[in-house]
Design a protein around this motif. Structure first.
Motif, PDB file in Angstrom:
ATOM      1  N   ARG A 167     -14.463 -12.205  15.923  1.00 52.41           N
ATOM      2  CA  ARG A 167     -13.883 -12.330  17.259  1.00 52.41           C
ATOM      3  C   ARG A 167     -14.932 -11.848  18.276  1.00 52.41           C
ATOM      4  O   ARG A 167     -15.652 -10.878  18.034  1.00 52.41           O
ATOM      5  N   TYR A 168     -14.956 -12.556  19.426  1.00 51.22           N
ATOM      6  CA  TYR A 168     -15.971 -12.304  20.439  1.00 51.22           C
ATOM      7  C   TYR A 168     -15.331 -11.679  21.687  1.00 51.22           C
ATOM      8  O   TYR A 168     -14.175 -11.950  22.008  1.00 51.22           O
ATOM      9  N   SER A 169     -16.141 -10.870  22.379  1.00 52.14           N
ATOM     10  CA  SER A 169     -15.685 -10.255  23.640  1.00 52.14           C
ATOM     11  C   SER A 169     -16.906  -9.881  24.471  1.00 52.14           C
ATOM     12  O   SER A 169     -18.011  -9.696  23.949  1.00 52.14           O
ATOM     13  N   ARG A 195     -16.077 -15.587  31.444  1.00 53.56           N
ATOM     14  CA  ARG A 195     -15.191 -15.175  30.359  1.00 53.56           C
ATOM     15  C   ARG A 195     -15.638 -15.873  29.083  1.00 53.56           C
ATOM     16  O   ARG A 195     -16.365 -16.879  29.120  1.00 53.56           O
ATOM     17  N   ASP A 209     -14.350 -17.201  25.087  1.00 58.45           N
ATOM     18  CA  ASP A 209     -13.251 -17.493  24.173  1.00 58.45           C
ATOM     19  C   ASP A 209     -13.419 -16.606  22.946  1.00 58.45           C
ATOM     20  O   ASP A 209     -14.469 -16.631  22.289  1.00 58.45           O
ATOM     21  N   ALA A 210     -12.406 -15.823  22.626  1.00 57.70           N
ATOM     22  CA  ALA A 210     -12.519 -14.853  21.536  1.00 57.70           C
ATOM     23  C   ALA A 210     -12.705 -15.515  20.186  1.00 57.70           C
ATOM     24  O   ALA A 210     -13.246 -14.901  19.256  1.00 57.70           O
ATOM     25  N   ASN A 211     -12.313 -16.743  20.018  1.00 54.69           N
ATOM     26  CA  ASN A 211     -12.360 -17.393  18.703  1.00 54.69           C
ATOM     27  C   ASN A 211     -13.630 -18.216  18.502  1.00 54.69           C
ATOM     28  O   ASN A 211     -14.259 -18.137  17.446  1.00 54.69           O
ATOM     29  N   GLU A 218     -13.072  -9.004  11.479  1.00 54.06           N
ATOM     30  CA  GLU A 218     -11.662  -8.661  11.347  1.00 54.06           C
ATOM     31  C   GLU A 218     -11.414  -8.074   9.962  1.00 54.06           C
ATOM     32  O   GLU A 218     -10.643  -8.597   9.152  1.00 54.06           O
ATOM     33  N   SER A 238     -19.450  -4.475  13.859  1.00 53.41           N
ATOM     34  CA  SER A 238     -19.743  -5.332  15.010  1.00 53.41           C
ATOM     35  C   SER A 238     -21.226  -5.321  15.315  1.00 53.41           C
ATOM     36  O   SER A 238     -21.967  -4.416  14.909  1.00 53.41           O
TER      37      SER A 238
END
Length: 801
Positions: free
Chosen positions: A423-425, A437, A439-441, A468, A474
């Motif tokens: 997952r991305y942030s 922004r 996309d987390a996926n 996950e 990370s």
């Protein structure tokens, strides 16, 4: 004993010398000694004999050769000299001169016996040269010419041989053959080398055999043992002895040491002590990190022990690792050259070879200077964080891109066997503008706020990818987004220009140079165009001249500009850029007319013309504002002055209340009043500028002050200004005021008046007014004279006149 008779026969015929004959005679038992007469003395005798050419003289010296043993303590006769003409009648006087005469040697003037006066040392002086004379006592003429003879000091063995430049240190290469010269030791003996064996030396070795030997006569030390090995023993101590008298009994001896150091030669090759080395390394080890160290032993040192390690390329993928030689420890340092991946490869095996940098085939064959071993490396599994496809991401986007436009996408994966979802942030701490922004996926990055290159031309932020899983490992990567410029800003003049024109300016003169700025940043650079606003009629006063270098000038079109005609002119200027689309702006400049100085400088910078151009209503408002400001400033100043005077009056009242005088003395204070009842004090207490220092001098007591005042006031009726008492009183008061730090300030005037006895109105002094009720009248003056309030004890108010 040897006796030498030296005679000369000189025959003179007229003025020529016919012959000089020297006869040497050897008497058995004696030793010949060379006798030399000074040339000057011989010439003198020849000159004397030339006076008597018909006379032939025969003269001779007789003496024994003189030898004196050194260090002989006995004193006395060591020999005798005698003239051949001495018949024993004491008519001959013998005189001795030269080295040591009178100090070491002396002669009996009658017998010619020579005596020694002190002990001699041959090493200090080996011989002495003396001169002898024989003089006839009767005629005081020399019987024999002055002649030299030598007293030799015989040597004895009284000195020990000494080594020079000790201690000795020498070095030779190891493995040197027998007979190799090591060093030469040298000794000296102060004794006479020409007399006997006293100074004849011989060398021998006391310690160091059988490895070394010494040549007895020269002192040269050589090896007597072949192939000395430094690795077995690297240093030897050799003791060498020297003896005089050829080593015979009764001689002296001394010894010295010689340190022999064996230098290294490359007679040993590298040798690995193990045939297999095993190392473990985690798969996430950094490139360049040390995996392990190996070493091959070499008995040599220095340059002969230097070696180079290398990985043989025969085994599996040895390029993953490299090996370097540590220059200090001579170890082989195994380093990681490529990233490891446990999932791809878990074991490595390779061969390592060590070889000497410098080989010497005199001692070993070439193959003996290298050795090899095997290295085995085991990779350990490590739970690794996600890995990004690219180490850094950089994109470009125009500043007019719409909100929601996708800029790009990033990708990361779990390199472990589990391959966990990612997952991305965006790291909030790195995203200050929050204009994007992700996309987390799928990692897609889009615009969420309108961009402005002039506000921020770059957007840099960090993207985090997290697994996950339970550990939530990370990793992060930096994203760089460059905002591309578009032409969305109009050009403007570089500053607020305030041009002016001097009266009398001629047509065609430049009065102002203009430039422009634009916050846009085109790739080809800025190019501005300057022009005037298009109108039906051409501006008769000024024109704009574009210089084609992003500048323009305002040029006059006519002459005779005066303030009487017009105070200022308005000139619109259009500035356009070269962008797509082209943008422009218009600025109106106010050109003021000025009465300039001779150099062309306007001192008022256009203010004069600006004032003249104002409307009458504006001028009225400005005048009223100036008057109001002036009145306000004057009011404030008057209030401050009144407050200052009030404070001074309050300080004076406090000072009068604190003054104490005896009840019997009534001193009056006069206040000269103006109309309206205002009082002006000639002496008011002033506020000191600095704190007054504490008075250290002795202050007069109250009784002394009262007595002084009473005496001075009482006698003032009977003395005059020229009286000594009056002058002394004034001097005392002056000194007291100067030395008193609490005295009134310098702007206060203190007066001491002499009334005298001739006043028509009588005395105004209060000394005689014991009751205080007498009124004073002054017929010659009209001012009101009323009763003065006493200084102390009176409750009446002060009276002004």
């Amino acid at each position: 004993m040897q006796i030498k008779i030296h005679s000369r026969t000189v025959k003179m015929a007229t003025s020529k010398v016919l012959a000089i004959v020297t006869v040497f005679s050897i008497i058995p038992g004696g030793i010949l000694s060379d006798i030399k007469g000074p040339r000057g003395l011989e010439t003198q005798h020849l000159a004397q004999k030339s006076t008597y050419p018909q006379r032939r003289l025969k003269r001779s010296w007789i003496w024994t050769q003189l030898f004196v043993p050194e260090e002989d303590p006995s004193l006395g006769v060591i020999g005798q000299i005698k003239s051949g003409s001495d018949r024993g009648d004491l008519s001959i006087k013998y005189i001795l001169t030269g080295e040591g005469a009178g100090d070491i040697f002396e002669i009996d003037e009658y017998s010619g016996e020579i005596r020694k006066l002190k002990k001699l040392d041959r090493e200090e002086k080996a011989f002495y040269v003396l001169q002898a004379q024989a003089i006839n006592r009767n005629t005081n003429e020399p019987e024999e010419p002055q002649s030299e003879f030598i007293v030799k000091v015989q040597d004895i063995n009284d000195n020990v041989p000494q080594f020079q430049n000790e201690p000795y240190v020498s070095s030779i290469p190891e493995m040197s053959p027998a007979g190799t010269t090591v060093a030469q030791v040298t000794a000296t003996d102060a004794d006479d080398p020409m007399f006997g064996n006293n100074a004849k030396l011989i060398y021998s070795i006391l310690q160091g055999e059988p490895y070394f030997s010494v040549e007895p006569k020269t002192g040269i030390v050589v090896t007597s043992w072949p192939d000395l090995d430094r690795e077995t023993r690297d240093e030897y101590l050799v003791v060498i002895q020297v003896q005089d008298m050829l080593g015979l009994s009764g001689g002296y001896s001394s010894s010295t040491t010689l340190t022999v150091i064996l230098t290294d030669v490359n007679d040993n090759g590298p040798t690995f002590q193990r045939q297999l080395y095993t190392f473990n390394v985690p798969e996430n080890a950094a490139i360049g990190s040390t995996v392990g160290r190996i070493i091959a032993d070499d008995g040599d040192i220095g340059i002969n022990a230097r070696m180079t390690y290398s990985l043989e390329d025969d085994l599996e993928e040895s390029s993953t690792f490299i090996i370097k030689t540590d220059p200090v420890t001579q170890e082989g340092q195994l380093l990681l050259a490529k990233p490891l991946d446990y999932e791809s490869k878990r074991r490595y095996k390779m061969a390592v070879e060590a070889i000497n940098d410098h080989v010497d085939t005199r001692f070993l064959p070439l193959e003996e200077f290298k050795d090899s071993t095997t290295i085995k490396i085991v990779v350990r599994d490590v739970d690794e964080p996600p890995a990004f496809v690219s180490p850094v991401y950089e994109w470009k986007v125009p500043e007019n891109a719409a909100v929601g436009t996708v800029v790009g996408s990033i990708s990361a994966r779990d390199t472990d066997i589990h391959n966990s979802p990612i997952r991305y942030s965006i790291d909030k701490r790195s995203d200050a503008t929050k204009s994007f922004r992700i996309d987390a996926n799928n990692g897609t990055i889009a615009i969420v706020k309108a961009l402005d290159r002039e506000t921020s031309s770059w957007h840099n932020f960090t993207i985090e990818a997290k697994e996950e899983t339970q550990n939530h490992l990370s990793s992060s990567v930096v994203v760089f987004i460059k905002v591309l410029d578009i032409n969305d800003n109009v050009p403007r003049l570089a500053r607020d220009y305030q041009p002016y024109i001097c009266e009398g300016t001629q047509a065609g003169e430049l009065i102002q140079l203009l430039s422009a700025v634009d916050v846009d940043n085109p790739e080809e650079g800025h190019h501005f165009y300057f022009s005037m606003v298009p109108e039906k009629h051409i501006n008769p006063n000024f024109t704009i001249r574009d210089n084609q270098d992003n500048t323009a000038g305002i040029v006059t079109r006519r002459s005779t500009f005066t303030l009487k005609d017009r105070a200022h002119y308005f000139l619109p200027v259009v500035v356009a850029d070269s962008g797509t689309p082209t943008l422009s702006s218009t600025s109106t400049l106010t050109i003021s007319v000025c009465r300039c100085q001779p150099a062309g400088h306007c001192p008022t910078a256009g203010v004069e013309s600006l004032l003249l151009s104002l409307d009458p209503g504006v001028k009225t408002v400005l005048g009223i504002l100036v008057c109001l400001v002036t009145i306000t400033v004057l009011s404030v100043l008057m209030l401050l002055l009144r407050r200052h005077k009030r404070k001074q009056q309050e300080g004076l009242d406090v000072g009068l209340k604190e003054l104490e005088l005896p009840d019997t003395v009534s001193q009056k204070v006069l206040h000269y009043g103006e109309t309206g009842g205002r009082r002006v004090n000639f002496c008011q207490p002033a506020i000191p500028l600095h704190p007054q220092p504490r008075r250290r001098e002795r202050r007069l007591r109250k009784e002394e002050v009262r007595a002084s005042i009473r005496m001075s006031l009482g006698e003032s009726h009977f003395i005059g200004p020229e009286d000594e008492v009056f002058r002394q009183f004034i001097l005392d008061r002056l000194a007291e005021a100067d030395q008193d730090p609490y005295a009134p300030p310098f702007d206060c005037l203190q007066t001491y008046a002499y009334e005298g006895s001739g006043s028509p109105t009588g005395s105004l002094s209060s000394l005689d007014s014991l009751t205080g009720e007498t009124e004073l009248v002054q017929p010659f003056y009209n001012p009101r004279v009323v009763k003065l309030s006493p200084w102390c004890g009176s409750g009446e108010e002060d009276t002004t006149f």
